[in-house]
Design an enzyme around this catalytic site. Structure first.
Site, PDB file in Angstrom:
ATOM      1  N   CYS A   1       0.810  -1.217   0.000  1.00 38.56           N
ATOM      2  CA  CYS A   1       0.000   0.000   0.000  1.00 38.56           C
ATOM      3  C   CYS A   1       0.849   1.275   0.000  1.00 38.56           C
ATOM      4  O   CYS A   1       1.951   1.310   0.534  1.00 38.56           O
ATOM      5  CB  CYS A   1      -0.886   0.042   1.242  1.00 38.56           C
TER       6      CYS A   1
ATOM      7  N   ARG B   1       5.034   0.037  -5.915  1.00 39.07           N
ATOM      8  CA  ARG B   1       5.002  -0.748  -4.693  1.00 39.07           C
ATOM      9  C   ARG B   1       4.009  -1.909  -4.793  1.00 39.07           C
ATOM     10  O   ARG B   1       4.046  -2.817  -3.970  1.00 39.07           O
ATOM     11  CB  ARG B   1       4.608   0.147  -3.505  1.00 39.07           C
TER      12      ARG B   1
ATOM     13  N   TRP C   1      -3.115  -2.628  -1.365  1.00 39.36           N
ATOM     14  CA  TRP C   1      -2.754  -4.010  -1.698  1.00 39.36           C
ATOM     15  C   TRP C   1      -3.532  -4.855  -0.710  1.00 39.36           C
ATOM     16  O   TRP C   1      -3.233  -4.861   0.482  1.00 39.36           O
ATOM     17  CB  TRP C   1      -1.242  -4.177  -1.532  1.00 39.36           C
TER      18      TRP C   1
ATOM     19  N   ASN D   1      -1.695   2.216   6.007  1.00 38.02           N
ATOM     20  CA  ASN D   1      -0.825   1.105   5.594  1.00 38.02           C
ATOM     21  C   ASN D   1      -0.569   0.260   6.826  1.00 38.02           C
ATOM     22  O   ASN D   1      -0.342   0.796   7.915  1.00 38.02           O
ATOM     23  CB  ASN D   1       0.528   1.613   5.090  1.00 38.02           C
ATOM     24  N   GLY D   2      -0.534  -1.064   6.650  1.00 43.28           N
ATOM     25  CA  GLY D   2      -0.248  -1.940   7.786  1.00 43.28           C
ATOM     26  C   GLY D   2      -1.458  -2.799   8.107  1.00 43.28           C
ATOM     27  O   GLY D   2      -2.368  -2.945   7.287  1.00 43.28           O
TER      28      GLY D   2
ATOM     29  N   GLU E   1      17.776 -17.196  -7.646  1.00 47.00           N
ATOM     30  CA  GLU E   1      17.397 -15.833  -7.995  1.00 47.00           C
ATOM     31  C   GLU E   1      16.927 -15.755  -9.454  1.00 47.00           C
ATOM     32  O   GLU E   1      15.934 -15.097  -9.758  1.00 47.00           O
ATOM     33  CB  GLU E   1      18.584 -14.894  -7.731  1.00 47.00           C
TER      34      GLU E   1
ATOM     35  N   LYS F   1      13.132 -14.556 -10.752  1.00 46.31           N
ATOM     36  CA  LYS F   1      12.879 -13.458 -11.705  1.00 46.31           C
ATOM     37  C   LYS F   1      11.831 -13.892 -12.726  1.00 46.31           C
ATOM     38  O   LYS F   1      10.907 -13.153 -13.034  1.00 46.31           O
ATOM     39  CB  LYS F   1      14.163 -13.046 -12.442  1.00 46.31           C
TER      40      LYS F   1
ATOM     41  N   GLU G   1       8.359 -14.217 -11.002  1.00 51.73           N
ATOM     42  CA  GLU G   1       7.778 -12.930 -10.596  1.00 51.73           C
ATOM     43  C   GLU G   1       7.155 -12.177 -11.758  1.00 51.73           C
ATOM     44  O   GLU G   1       6.038 -11.697 -11.653  1.00 51.73           O
ATOM     45  CB  GLU G   1       8.870 -12.028  -9.993  1.00 51.73           C
TER      46      GLU G   1
ATOM     47  N   HIS H   1      16.829 -37.257  -7.779  1.00 51.22           N
ATOM     48  CA  HIS H   1      16.056 -37.732  -6.624  1.00 51.22           C
ATOM     49  C   HIS H   1      14.586 -37.331  -6.732  1.00 51.22           C
ATOM     50  O   HIS H   1      13.883 -37.278  -5.732  1.00 51.22           O
ATOM     51  CB  HIS H   1      16.674 -37.212  -5.324  1.00 51.22           C
TER      52      HIS H   1
ATOM     53  N   LYS I   1       6.464  -4.256  -3.952  1.00 50.14           N
ATOM     54  CA  LYS I   1       7.890  -3.954  -3.853  1.00 50.14           C
ATOM     55  C   LYS I   1       8.351  -4.012  -2.410  1.00 50.14           C
ATOM     56  O   LYS I   1       9.427  -4.481  -2.104  1.00 50.14           O
ATOM     57  CB  LYS I   1       8.138  -2.562  -4.438  1.00 50.14           C
TER      58      LYS I   1
HETATM   59  C1  G6P Z   1       9.166  -8.467  -1.945  1.00 50.61           C
HETATM   60  C2  G6P Z   1       9.695  -8.138  -3.331  1.00 50.61           C
HETATM   61  C3  G6P Z   1      10.946  -8.968  -3.618  1.00 50.61           C
HETATM   62  C4  G6P Z   1      11.982  -8.704  -2.533  1.00 50.61           C
HETATM   63  C5  G6P Z   1      11.417  -9.032  -1.146  1.00 50.61           C
HETATM   64  C6  G6P Z   1      12.349  -8.569  -0.039  1.00 50.61           C
HETATM   65  O1  G6P Z   1       8.644  -9.750  -1.941  1.00 50.61           O
HETATM   66  O2  G6P Z   1       8.717  -8.386  -4.311  1.00 50.61           O
HETATM   67  O3  G6P Z   1      11.490  -8.594  -4.876  1.00 50.61           O
HETATM   68  O4  G6P Z   1      13.125  -9.471  -2.787  1.00 50.61           O
HETATM   69  O5  G6P Z   1      10.185  -8.343  -0.952  1.00 50.61           O
HETATM   70  O6  G6P Z   1      12.401  -7.172  -0.078  1.00 50.61           O
HETATM   71  P1  G6P Z   1      13.506  -6.304   0.628  1.00 50.61           P
HETATM   72  O7  G6P Z   1      13.081  -4.895   0.382  1.00 50.61           O
HETATM   73  O8  G6P Z   1      13.501  -6.675   2.084  1.00 50.61           O
HETATM   74  O9  G6P Z   1      14.817  -6.639  -0.023  1.00 50.61           O
END
Ligand code: G6P
Length: 607
Positions: free
Chosen positions: A2, A27, A74, A100-101, A480, A484, A487, A503, A602
């Site tokens: 949010c 975000r 969100w 927010n929260g 990672e 990507k 996501e 396995h 984000k």
């Molecule tokens: C969210 C984002 C990810 C990120 C994770 C941790 O899930 O979508 O891309 O890696 O948070 O975020 P931070 O800001 O703690 O690195």
């Protein structure tokens, strides 16, 4: 997650609110709304994209008024529809709130208010704040807010309007970020700096349990006993263009391309005269020599950086390293000793689980060193030491430069600790420092493969599954790379430690399955080649990512991407780049919104 904006000034509030919300779109959100006060509060909300809200506002010729609040939501409590969108207004219409929260005790509070005749419109926890505020309201705005925060539990950044105070915007926070932007005859609130950057570079950071009373010509900060607080004014030190797309279609591509520059800043400023300067950390050489165990704690990509970091730190320092997901660490009663070190990693510095894990470590008297990108963020402020990644603002939800600079700081730490503990000699340290210094240039060379990766994405965009395999550090980088893809392109992808394939997972390989094999570790290369042969024999289409002298793989894999030669412990910085580009172009091919993937945020400021 949010976003909040708010305006108190002499100009129309609505255009500021909509533009500010647009800057916070990255975000992640699924509905948006604004409320503007003139003779009364007029609220407009909309499910879906901000553009829809903007159309609604334009259709009525705008919303008049010079005081207002706005929100991108969100969804957590209740579906993402118009009714559950913020702002929320109390039954009498007097109090309007954005939040927010999460208000954890909203159910008993709601029941209590309902028993007193309050009728709720939404399913949200936020509406409880508006209704409770109105119920407790006694004409004293700040006094009522103090009563409200005495009753609610959980995390919150709140922006509040009251129709009795036509010139005042109220803000308070606990465990959720909030800044107060300082303008000329106008002031603002926002959950993140980009929202106000077009108007001011000067801002206050609000701390937990601090209240801000904001008017066009004044900002008063106070604690919950109404004691005034004097606060230093922060100035945004990055160029506004850093938060703009600068000619790219998406922030993600811009940020991929910014990696060489970000790495130069992050590494260059810390390698000096054959040594590593780790800013002004409090951790002493004596403490470093005595570290018994390192706990790396993070979420998402930052956790992936931690996994690579474990290999590098253990290799260079021989200190045992555990890597935990922050959401697990905080609840698993971790075994912590006073001479342990906790390293939390977070791009945003606001991730709720990581922040809670940090507090858990501190409560156990463990020194916390954080690797953070967002300057002045909650994690940065609460840590004993901070090493900033200096990547500049990262807007795309899927991190790229945030991740690669996190890796760089972990390398620097490993090297520094290794030198201090004498697990590496000066000659080795110098060789490694040199390798680090040329990493940005080497990364830049990888962009030459962009067209080939775009083509590869075109060929495979329709596939439903992709496997990424690697061993050792390459497994860490595979995690990672796979994330990507998941996501931003919504392709199901799994990262597998290549030796584990047989396995179970190998049963999923069939004719045409795309397997990306990352093989950069000299010691494991032969073994990985055998794993490639195993999946090839089952019909997989294999794309290999190897160091530039491993041309023999061409006889085994269907397509090969080469990375410049570097030290084996640093290869993840390079191997992830072709996969960032592949994920990007796969998402484009599949028509996805690269910067704002569905359901993701984000900055995850709730648990
Ligand atoms: C969210 C984002 C990810 C990120 C994770 C941790 O899930 O979508 O891309 O890696 O948070 O975020 P931070 O800001 O703690 O690195």
């Amino acid at each position: 997650m949010c976003g909040i904006v708010g305006y108190a000034g002499y100009h129309e509030a609505a255009p500021f609110l909509l533009a500010g919300l647009q800057k916070l779109e990255y975000r992640g959100y699924d509905s948006a709304g604004i409320a503007v006060f003139s003779d009364k509060v007029r609220t407009m909300k909309s499910q879906g994209r901000l553009a829809t809200l903007r159309e609604k506002v334009d259709a009525v010729g705008g919303i008049p008024g010079t005081l207002g609040i706005g929100h991108t939501r969100w969804a957590t409590h209740g579906a993402p529809n118009d009714i559950n969108s913020h702002p929320h207004t109390s039954m009498s219409g007097r109090i309007t709130v954005v939040h927010n929260g999460i208000i954890e005790n909203y159910i008993p509070l709601k029941e209590e208010l309902e028993s007193q005749g309050v009728v709720f419109r939404s399913e949200t926890d936020t509406e409880v704040v508006a209704q409770l505020f109105d119920k407790l309201y006694d004409g004293d705005l700040v006094g009522t807010l103090i009563q409200v925060i005495g009753r609610i539990r959980g995390s919150y950044a709140l922006g509040i309007l009251c129709t009795d105070y036509p010139d005042t915007l109220l803000a308070v926070r606990k465990d959720s970020p909030m800044i107060i932007g300082l303008g000329e005859h106008e002031n603002y609130i926002a959950s993140d700096i980009p929202a106000v950057l077009d108007h001011t570079r000067r801002y206050y950071l609000l701390n937990d349990n601090e209240i801000a009373v904001i008017k066009a010509d004044s900002v008063e900060l106070m604690d919950t006993d109404r004691n005034p607080i004097q606060r230093d004014v922060y100035t945004v030190d990055y160029d506004i263009s850093a938060a703009e797309k600068g000619g790219y279609d998406y922030f993600m591509m811009k940020e991929i391309k910014e990696q060489p520059m970000a790495l130069r800043t992050c590494i260059g400023s810390r390698i000096d005269n054959g040594d590593i300067r780790l800013d002004k950390i409090r951790l002493t050489e004596e403490q470093i020599k005595n570290i018994g165990r390192i706990h790396i704690v993070a979420c998402g990509s930052a956790w992936h950086a931690g996994i690579v970091g474990k290999y590098v730190i253990e290799e260079l320092t021989r200190i045992p390293v555990e890597v935990d997901l922050a959401s697990e660490f905080r609840y698993r009663r971790p075994i912590l000793s006073r001479n342990d070190l906790c390293i939390t990693i977070s791009q945003s510095g606001e991730t709720a689980d990581t922040l809670a894990a940090l507090r858990e470590a501190k409560a156990n008297d463990v020194h916390v060193l954080s690797i953070v990108n967002a300057v002045g963020s909650s994690i940065a402020r609460e840590s004993d030491d901070v090493l900033y990644t200096m990547a500049g603002p990262e807007i795309a939800v899927a991190t790229t430069k945030g991740y690669s600079t996190q890796l760089a700081v972990l390398y620097l730490l490993a090297l520094k600790f290794g030198k201090i503990r004498q697990t590496i000699d000066q000659k080795t340290a110098e060789k490694l420092m040199h390798a680090m210094e040329i990493l940005p240039d080497q990364l830049e060379r990888l962009f030459a493969d962009e067209e080939a990766l775009k083509e590869l994405a075109k060929q495979h965009a329709a596939k439903d599954h992709v496997f990424v395999i690697g061993r050792g550090i390459d497994y860490g980088a595979s995690l990672e790379s796979s994330l990507k893809l998941k996501e931003i392109s919504y392709v199901h992808s799994e990262a597998y430690a290549a030796g584990e394939l047989k396995h179970g997972t190998i049963s999923l390989i069939e004719e045409g399955t795309l397997v990306v094999a990352v093989a950069t570790q000299d010691q494991l290369y032969e073994k990985l080649v055998s794993n490639v042969k195993e999946v090839k024999a089952r019909g997989a289409y294999v794309v290999a990512i190897v160091k530039e002298d491993c041309t023999d793989i061409e006889g085994v894999a269907d397509q090969v991407f080469y990375i410049p030669k570097t030290e084996d412990i640093f290869t993840s910085t390079l191997t992830v780049v072709p996969m960032q580009l592949f994920a990007y172009y796969t998402a484009i091919e599949r028509g996805c919104d690269v910067d704002k993937p569905r359901n993701l945020a984000k900055s995850v400021t709730v648990e």
